[in-house]
Design a protein around this motif. Structure first.
Motif, PDB file in Angstrom:
ATOM      1  N   PRO A   1       0.981  -1.200  -0.210  1.00  0.00           N
ATOM      2  CA  PRO A   1       0.059  -0.085  -0.072  1.00  0.00           C
ATOM      3  C   PRO A   1       0.827   1.354   0.001  1.00  0.00           C
ATOM      4  N   LEU A   2       0.570   2.159  -1.051  1.00  0.00           N
ATOM      5  CA  LEU A   2       1.509   3.297  -1.229  1.00  0.00           C
ATOM      6  C   LEU A   2       0.730   4.358  -0.692  1.00  0.00           C
TER       7      LEU A   2
ATOM      8  N   GLN B   1       5.654   9.845  -6.318  1.00  0.00           N
ATOM      9  CA  GLN B   1       7.118   9.399  -7.057  1.00  0.00           C
ATOM     10  C   GLN B   1       7.185   8.412  -7.904  1.00  0.00           C
ATOM     11  N   LEU B   2       6.415   7.209  -7.583  1.00  0.00           N
ATOM     12  CA  LEU B   2       6.630   6.289  -8.607  1.00  0.00           C
ATOM     13  C   LEU B   2       5.776   6.580 -10.018  1.00  0.00           C
ATOM     14  N   ASN B   3       4.937   7.334 -10.092  1.00  0.00           N
ATOM     15  CA  ASN B   3       4.303   7.864 -11.368  1.00  0.00           C
ATOM     16  C   ASN B   3       5.676   8.650 -12.283  1.00  0.00           C
TER      17      ASN B   3
ATOM     18  N   THR C   1       9.847   8.727 -16.628  1.00  0.00           N
ATOM     19  CA  THR C   1      11.433   8.648 -16.916  1.00  0.00           C
ATOM     20  C   THR C   1      12.063   7.595 -17.070  1.00  0.00           C
ATOM     21  N   CYS C   2      11.594   6.421 -16.561  1.00  0.00           N
ATOM     22  CA  CYS C   2      12.416   5.109 -16.685  1.00  0.00           C
ATOM     23  C   CYS C   2      11.512   4.097 -17.167  1.00  0.00           C
TER      24      CYS C   2
END
Ligand SMILES: [Zn+2]
Length: 174
Positions: free
Chosen positions: A15-16, A23-25, A30-31
């Protein structure tokens, strides 16, 4: 590039928080590596949703067998029904002919009797006509004319009777 937290997040699916999601998005944009991982994760998730429940294969096989049997049974009944309907249609269509065939002795006898009666009636008519002619026409008609007339009448009636018999051999409805 450091993928550490994002890779773990993608693989473990914890759970985030809203900030972590952001941050993940941002990282995914970019990655490409983590983006691919996320895509695979998403695909796997959808597969997991569609994955069969416990005992599904057994149930599937049982259901398949039942279905096959039902299909076979339906095929049998369909075939039987088709055969019956074709037979019924055949009987329905050919019934007049069959009926004539079954009654053909009676029919043949009747046609024989009727043609005999017609023949007898025509003979009588010819005889009566001949008598009338004989009475009315004086004796100046030579004997061979009478012979020709009689011969012609006989031949004609013979042809007529033969044709009548031929005609009555094939009753109506054929
Ligand atoms: Zn990454």
């Amino acid at each position: 590039m450091d993928h550490r937290p994002f890779e773990d997040w993608l693989l473990d699916n914890p759970p985030l928080t809203t900030d972590q999601k952001y941050q993940l998005n941002t990282h995914l944009r970019t990655c490409s590596s983590c983006a691919a991982l996320a895509e695979v994760n998403l695909a796997l998730k959808s597969v997991n949703v569609a994955a069969p429940a416990m005992g599904f294969t057994d149930r599937f096989q049982v259901r398949l067998a039942a279905r096959k049997q039902a299909l076979r049974r339906r095929n049998f009944w369909g075939f039987a029904l088709l055969t019956l309907s074709v037979l019924g249609l055949f009987l329905r269509v050919s019934w007049p002919v069959l009926k004539d065939l079954l009654q053909s002795p009676v029919n043949l006898l009747a046609s024989w009797i009727s043609s005999l009666a017609s023949f007898w009636a025509s003979l009588q008519a010819i005889f009566r006509a001949g008598m009338v002619l004989f009475k009315v026409v004086p004796g100046f008609v030579p004997a061979y004319i009478w012979a020709v007339i009689l011969f012609a009448a006989g031949g004609w009636s013979l042809v007529w009777v033969v044709s009548l018999m031929k005609f009555t051999k094939y009753p109506q409805g054929v």
